[in-house]
Motif scaffolding. Structure first.
Motif, PDB file in Angstrom:
ATOM      1  N   ILE A  28       0.862  -1.184   0.000  1.00 13.78           N
ATOM      2  CA  ILE A  28       0.000   0.000   0.000  1.00 13.78           C
ATOM      3  C   ILE A  28       0.898   1.234   0.000  1.00 13.78           C
ATOM      4  N   GLU A  29       0.651   2.102  -0.977  1.00 10.25           N
ATOM      5  CA  GLU A  29       1.506   3.280  -1.142  1.00 10.25           C
ATOM      6  C   GLU A  29       1.102   4.368  -0.159  1.00 10.25           C
ATOM      7  N   GLU A  30       2.087   5.164   0.231  1.00 13.36           N
ATOM      8  CA  GLU A  30       1.792   6.256   1.147  1.00 13.36           C
ATOM      9  C   GLU A  30       0.854   7.254   0.470  1.00 13.36           C
ATOM     10  N   GLY A  31      -0.170   7.656   1.204  1.00 13.11           N
ATOM     11  CA  GLY A  31      -1.058   8.704   0.725  1.00 13.11           C
ATOM     12  C   GLY A  31      -2.224   8.246  -0.119  1.00 13.11           C
ATOM     13  N   GLU A  32      -2.295   6.957  -0.421  1.00 15.28           N
ATOM     14  CA  GLU A  32      -3.410   6.503  -1.262  1.00 15.28           C
ATOM     15  C   GLU A  32      -4.598   6.052  -0.415  1.00 15.28           C
ATOM     16  N   ILE A  33      -5.730   5.950  -1.089  1.00 16.78           N
ATOM     17  CA  ILE A  33      -6.902   5.349  -0.456  1.00 16.78           C
ATOM     18  C   ILE A  33      -7.154   4.042  -1.174  1.00 16.78           C
ATOM     19  N   ILE A  34      -7.087   2.958  -0.432  1.00 23.10           N
ATOM     20  CA  ILE A  34      -7.318   1.657  -1.053  1.00 23.10           C
ATOM     21  C   ILE A  34      -8.543   1.022  -0.421  1.00 23.10           C
ATOM     22  N   ALA A  35      -9.423   0.495  -1.267  1.00 22.52           N
ATOM     23  CA  ALA A  35     -10.635  -0.153  -0.772  1.00 22.52           C
ATOM     24  C   ALA A  35     -10.488  -1.652  -0.905  1.00 22.52           C
ATOM     25  N   LEU A  36     -10.806  -2.353   0.181  1.00 27.48           N
ATOM     26  CA  LEU A  36     -10.820  -3.814   0.137  1.00 27.48           C
ATOM     27  C   LEU A  36     -12.259  -4.255  -0.061  1.00 27.48           C
ATOM     28  N   LEU A  37     -12.506  -4.909  -1.173  1.00 29.12           N
ATOM     29  CA  LEU A  37     -13.852  -5.383  -1.447  1.00 29.12           C
ATOM     30  C   LEU A  37     -13.875  -6.887  -1.345  1.00 29.12           C
ATOM     31  N   GLY A  38     -14.964  -7.396  -0.832  1.00 26.26           N
ATOM     32  CA  GLY A  38     -15.064  -8.850  -0.749  1.00 26.26           C
ATOM     33  C   GLY A  38     -16.319  -9.236  -0.004  1.00 26.26           C
ATOM     34  N   PRO A  39     -16.847 -10.407  -0.293  1.00 24.25           N
ATOM     35  CA  PRO A  39     -18.083 -10.830   0.369  1.00 24.25           C
ATOM     36  C   PRO A  39     -17.864 -11.112   1.861  1.00 24.25           C
ATOM     37  N   ASN A  40     -18.920 -11.376   2.600  1.00 26.18           N
ATOM     38  CA  ASN A  40     -18.818 -11.712   4.019  1.00 26.18           C
ATOM     39  C   ASN A  40     -17.896 -12.909   4.192  1.00 26.18           C
ATOM     40  N   GLY A  41     -17.004 -12.787   5.177  1.00 25.76           N
ATOM     41  CA  GLY A  41     -16.115 -13.907   5.471  1.00 25.76           C
ATOM     42  C   GLY A  41     -14.928 -14.023   4.535  1.00 25.76           C
ATOM     43  N   ALA A  42     -14.698 -13.003   3.702  1.00 28.69           N
ATOM     44  CA  ALA A  42     -13.606 -13.070   2.729  1.00 28.69           C
ATOM     45  C   ALA A  42     -12.242 -13.004   3.407  1.00 28.69           C
ATOM     46  N   GLY A  43     -12.191 -12.347   4.580  1.00 27.00           N
ATOM     47  CA  GLY A  43     -10.915 -12.205   5.283  1.00 27.00           C
ATOM     48  C   GLY A  43     -10.461 -10.759   5.422  1.00 27.00           C
ATOM     49  N   LYS A  44     -11.348  -9.829   5.135  1.00 24.00           N
ATOM     50  CA  LYS A  44     -10.990  -8.406   5.207  1.00 24.00           C
ATOM     51  C   LYS A  44     -10.617  -8.001   6.627  1.00 24.00           C
ATOM     52  N   THR A  45     -11.496  -8.328   7.574  1.00 19.50           N
ATOM     53  CA  THR A  45     -11.234  -7.957   8.959  1.00 19.50           C
ATOM     54  C   THR A  45     -10.000  -8.679   9.489  1.00 19.50           C
ATOM     55  N   THR A  46      -9.857  -9.930   9.108  1.00 16.53           N
ATOM     56  CA  THR A  46      -8.682 -10.686   9.547  1.00 16.53           C
ATOM     57  C   THR A  46      -7.397 -10.014   9.047  1.00 16.53           C
ATOM     58  N   LEU A  47      -7.413  -9.568   7.797  1.00 14.10           N
ATOM     59  CA  LEU A  47      -6.229  -8.904   7.244  1.00 14.10           C
ATOM     60  C   LEU A  47      -5.903  -7.648   8.050  1.00 14.10           C
ATOM     61  N   ILE A  48      -6.915  -6.838   8.302  1.00 12.75           N
ATOM     62  CA  ILE A  48      -6.704  -5.604   9.058  1.00 12.75           C
ATOM     63  C   ILE A  48      -6.242  -5.917  10.477  1.00 12.75           C
ATOM     64  N   SER A  49      -6.915  -6.865  11.123  1.00 14.43           N
ATOM     65  CA  SER A  49      -6.558  -7.205  12.507  1.00 14.43           C
ATOM     66  C   SER A  49      -5.125  -7.692  12.609  1.00 14.43           C
ATOM     67  N   THR A  50      -4.684  -8.411  11.595  1.00 14.09           N
ATOM     68  CA  THR A  50      -3.326  -8.949  11.652  1.00 14.09           C
ATOM     69  C   THR A  50      -2.305  -7.834  11.447  1.00 14.09           C
ATOM     70  N   ILE A  51      -2.626  -6.895  10.574  1.00 12.98           N
ATOM     71  CA  ILE A  51      -1.704  -5.764  10.389  1.00 12.98           C
ATOM     72  C   ILE A  51      -1.627  -4.940  11.673  1.00 12.98           C
ATOM     73  N   CYS A  52      -2.769  -4.785  12.344  1.00  7.98           N
ATOM     74  CA  CYS A  52      -2.818  -3.916  13.527  1.00  7.98           C
ATOM     75  C   CYS A  52      -2.345  -4.589  14.814  1.00  7.98           C
ATOM     76  N   GLY A  53      -2.136  -5.903  14.779  1.00  8.94           N
ATOM     77  CA  GLY A  53      -1.607  -6.566  15.974  1.00  8.94           C
ATOM     78  C   GLY A  53      -2.651  -7.233  16.843  1.00  8.94           C
ATOM     79  N   ILE A  54      -3.897  -7.292  16.380  1.00 12.24           N
ATOM     80  CA  ILE A  54      -4.945  -7.911  17.186  1.00 12.24           C
ATOM     81  C   ILE A  54      -4.914  -9.428  17.036  1.00 12.24           C
ATOM     82  N   THR A  55      -4.575  -9.890  15.843  1.00 15.86           N
ATOM     83  CA  THR A  55      -4.345 -11.323  15.690  1.00 15.86           C
ATOM     84  C   THR A  55      -2.902 -11.531  15.247  1.00 15.86           C
ATOM     85  N   VAL A  56      -2.399 -12.712  15.515  1.00 14.84           N
ATOM     86  CA  VAL A  56      -0.998 -13.018  15.239  1.00 14.84           C
ATOM     87  C   VAL A  56      -0.906 -13.767  13.908  1.00 14.84           C
ATOM     88  N   PRO A  57       0.004 -13.366  13.027  1.00 21.43           N
ATOM     89  CA  PRO A  57       0.126 -14.094  11.761  1.00 21.43           C
ATOM     90  C   PRO A  57       0.612 -15.530  11.996  1.00 21.43           C
TER      91      PRO A  57
END
Ligand SMILES: Nc1ncnc2c1ncn2[C@@H]1O[C@H](COP(=O)(O)OP(=O)(O)OP(=O)(O)O)[C@@H](O)[C@H]1O
Ligand SMILES: [Mg+2]
Lengths: 311, 253
Positions: A28-57
Motif C-alpha cells: 500500500i503506497e503512502e497517501g493513497e486510499i485503497i478499498a478492500l472489497l469482498g463478500p462476508n467472510g472473505a478475510g478483510k477484517t482478519t487482514l486488518i486485525s493482523t496488520i494492527c496486531g490484534i491477531t498473530v500471523p
C-alpha cells in the motif's frame, strides 16, 4: 516510492484450523486510499486485525513504515489508527474522555486542542460531554473514528465505516476521508458498498476466501473491465428478435420494447454502426438510444463468481 | 516505556471507581461495622482475649485482609475482563504498549482501589476498638504487597475467564474460604495439631499472620517466612502474566 504498508506472504489460520488468509501479499503506497472489497467472510477484517496486531500471523511478514509489526511493534503501531467493524465502546465513559484515553494509550501527551479539533471534524462537539451510551449508532461509529484519529496516525484503517450510517453522514465521512488524504494520511477501508469504493478509493483490492484476486487502479479497472451496454429502444414492442439480427449477440428487454447489446468500448470496432444499419434494414423504428458503463459492482460480482465457478 | 499509556489506563480505571465512589466507601464501612457487631460484641464478649489481645482488635487484621484480597482480585479481574467482554480490548491490542504497561495500568488501579478500601476499614475499625500498630512501616508494606499480589491474581483470572460465572468462581470458591480458614478470626494455635499442619499449606495464613504481627508484634509464623511467601506468590503471578502476553493466551488469536 516505498510502500507504507507491506504485507508479505501472509497466512493466517485460526485456532480451529480455518485458514482465513492464504498467502496474501499487498503493498500500500503512502497517501493513497485503497478499498478492500469482498463478500462476508472473505478475510478483510482478519487482514486488518493482523496488520494492527490484534491477531498473530501464522506465517509471513508485515511492515508498516518499514517497521516489522512483530519485532518492532511499537514503531509500527504508532503509525496506525484503527476503526473496527464492531462498535466496541465503553458505554459509561464520556465521549471526550474516551478519545483522550486513546491518545494517551498511544503514548502521546494530553492535547485537548487536538481532541476538540477531531471531535469538531466529526460533528461530535456538542456530544463531547455525553456518556457514550446516550449516542445514536452513527454517532458511536464517529466516536470510534475520533479515537482512531486522536493520536494523529499516518495510516488509517476503516473497517466498514459506513455500516449503519445514513446517506448524509456517509457523505460527511467521505469528506473527512478526503481531508485526511490531503494531509497525507494513507487510508485502507473495507466496504460492502461498491459506490463507496467508486466514490473515494484510488485503488481497489478484491479479496475472496482469503486470497487477493486483484489489485488495481480504480480508473484502470473500470476501463479495462468496463463493458458497455447499448440499449436500443423501439417504438413498437417485439415478440422476439428478428431473423435478420440473429447473428448479433442481442438480448430482448422483458417488455419487448428494447434491444440490448453488450460491447467492449476499448476494442477497435464496436460494431455499433453496422448494428444500427441492420436494425434499420430489419424495418424497426428507433425511439431512443442509451449507453451505460458497467459499474464496479458488476465487475466485482463477476470476479467473485468466476472464482466460485472455477473452484 | 510508554508511561502515558500506563497513566491513561490507570486514570480510566480509577474513573470507573469514582463513578461509584459512594458505594465503594459505604459498603466496606457497613460490612466492617456488621462484623464488629457480630464477632466483636456478640461472640467476642464470650472469647475475651486471644493470645492476650482483645478479640475485637485481634480480628481487625483478618477483616482488612479479607476485604483487601477480595477487592483487589475482583477489581483487577473485572477491569481486564470487561474490555474483553465489550470488545474494547481491540484498542489495547493494537496500541504501542507491552504487557508490562498494560499490567501496570490495570493492576496498579485495582491495587489502589483495594488499598483505599483497606484504609477505610482500618479507620472504621479504629472507631470500635483500640488499635495499636507495633510496626507501622511493615503494616503498610504488608497491606500494599497484598493489594498488589491479589490484583495480579485477579488480572490473571480476568484474562482466563470466558464468562461472568468464571469471573466470580475463583474469588467465591477459593479466596473467601482460604481467608476464612487462614486464621482471620482465630489464632492457628487454637486448632488441633493435624489442622494446624494442613493450614500451613494455605498461603493466606502467612499474609494474615504477618499483617497481624505488624499490629500486635505476635505471629503464628515467622515474619520472614510471611514476607517470603507473599514475595513468592507475587513472583508466580507476574510470571504467569508474562507468559500470557508472550503467548497471547486467551487475548490474541
Ligand atoms: N476468531 C476467529 N476464529 C475462527 N475463525 C474466525 C475468527 N474470526 C474470523 N474467522 C473466520 O475467518 C473468516 C474471515 O473472517 P473475516 O472477519 O476476516 O471476514 P470479513 O471479510 O471481514 O467479513 P465481513 O464482510 O462479514 O466483515 C470467516 O470465515 C470467519 O468465520
Ligand atoms: Mg469484516
Amino acid at each position: 516510492m516505498a510502500a507504507i504498508v507491506s504485507v508479505q506472504n501472509l497466512t493466517k489460520s485460526y485456532e480451529g484450523g480455518f485458514t482465513a488468509l492464504d498467502d496474501v501479499s499487498l503493498d500500500i503506497e503512502e497517501g493513497e486510499i485503497i478499498a478492500l472489497l469482498g463478500p462476508n467472510g472473505a478475510g478483510k477484517t482478519t487482514l486488518i486485525s493482523t496488520i494492527c496486531g490484534i491477531t498473530v500471523p501464522t506465517s509471513g511478514h508485515i511492515l508498516v513504515g518499514g517497521h516489522d509489526t512483530i519485532t518492532d511493534f511499537r514503531a509500527a503501531r504508532q503509525l496506525i489508527g484503527l476503526v473496527p467493524q464492531e462498535i466496541n465502546l465503553e458505554p459509561f465513559e464520556k465521549v471526550r474522555n474516551a478519545v483522550r484515553f486513546s491518545r494517551g494509550l498511544f503514548g502521546l501527551g494530553r492535547d485537548d486542542a487536538h481532541i476538540d479539533k477531531v471531535l469538531a471534524q466529526l460533528s461530535l462537539s456538542d456530544k463531547a460531554g455525553n456518556q457514550i451510551k446516550t449516542l445514536s449508532g452513527g454517532m458511536k461509529r464517529r466516536v470510534l473514528i475520533a479515537k482512531a484519529l486522536s493520536h494523529e496516525p499516518r495510516v488509517l484503517f476503516l473497517d466498514e465505516p459506513s455500516a449503519g450510517v445514513d446517506v448524509e453522514l456517509r457523505k460527511d465521512m467521505w469528506q473527512v476521508v478526503a481531508d485526511l488524504k490531503k494531509q497525507g494520511v494513507t487510508i485502507i477501508l473495507t466496504t460492502h458498498y461498491i459506490e463507496e469504493a467508486e466514490a473515494i478509493a484510488d485503488r481497489i483490492a478484491v479479496i475472496n476466501k482469503g486470497q487477493i484476486l486483484l489489485v488495481e487502479d480504480k480508473e484502470k479497472l473500470m476501463e479495462r473491465m468496463g463493458r458497455k451496454t447499448l440499449r436500443i429502444e423501439l417504438t413498437e414492442p417485439l415478440e422476439r428478435i428478428p431473423e435478420s439480427l440473429s447473428s448479433w449477440d442481442l438480448e430482448l428487454a422483458p417488455d419487448g420494447r428494447a434491444l440490448i447489446y453488450h460491447y467492449d468500448s476499448q476494442s477497435d470496432s464496436t460494431g455499433i454502426t453496422r448494428l444500427l444499419a441492420a436494425v434499420r434494414d430489419a424495418g424497426l423504428q428507433l425511439r431512443d438510444l442509451q449507453t451505460r458503463q458497467s459499474s464496479l459492482e458488476e465487475i466485482f460480482v463477476g470476479l467473485v463468481h468466476g472464482e466460485d465457478d472455477a473452484a | 516505556m510508554n508511561l502515558n499509556a500506563v497513566a491513561s489506563i490507570y486514570r480510566f480505571e480509577m474513573a470507573r471507581f469514582f463513578r461509584t465512589v459512594l458505594q465503594s466507601i459505604v459498603s466496606p464501612i457497613v460490612s466492617t461495622s456488621l462484623y464488629f457487631v457480630v464477632f466483636g460484641s456478640a461472640i467476642g464478649s464470650r472469647i475475651d482475649t486471644v493470645e492476650g489481645i482483645a478479640y475485637g482488635a485481634f480480628i481487625v487484621p483478618g477483616l482488612v485482609m479479607l476485604s483487601v484480597m477480595t477487592q483487589a482480585t475482583s477489581n483487577a479481574s473485572f477491569g481486564i475482563y470487561f474490555p474483553k467482554f465489550i470488545g474494547t480490548i481491540y484498542e489495547l491490542l493494537s496500541a504501542p504498549v507491552n504487557f508490562l504497561e498494560i499490567t501496570l495500568g490495570y493492576v496498579g488501579a485495582a491495587a489502589t482501589k483495594a488499598l483505599f478500601i483497606g484504609t477505610v476499614i482500618l479507620l472504621t475499625a479504629n472507631l470500635f476498638v483500640d488499635l495499636p500498630v507495633a510496626h507501622p512501616v511493615a503494616m503498610v508494606a504488608f497491606l500494599m504487597l497484598t493489594c498488589l499480589s491479589f490484583a495480579l491474581l485477579g488480572f490473571i483470572i480476568g484474562i482466563w475467564a470466558q464468562n461472568f460465572e468464571q469471573l466470580q468462581l475463583i474469588p467465591l470458591l477459593i479466596i473467601t474460604p482460604l481467608v476464612f480458614l487462614g486464621g482471620s478470626f482465630y489464632s492457628i494455635t487454637m486448632l488441633p495439631p493435624v489442622w494446624q499442619t494442613i493450614t500451613y499449606f494455605n498461603p493466606v495464613v502467612y499474609l494474615i499472620s504477618g499483617f497481624r504481627w505488624a499490629f500486635f508484634d505476635q505471629a503464628d509464623v515467622a515474619v520472614g517466612i510471611s514476607l517470603g511467601a507473599i514475595g513468592l506468590f507475587t513472583l508466580i503471578c507476574m510470571t504467569v502474566i508474562w507468559w500470557i502476553f508472550r503467548t497471547g493466551w486467551r487475548i490474541r488469536q
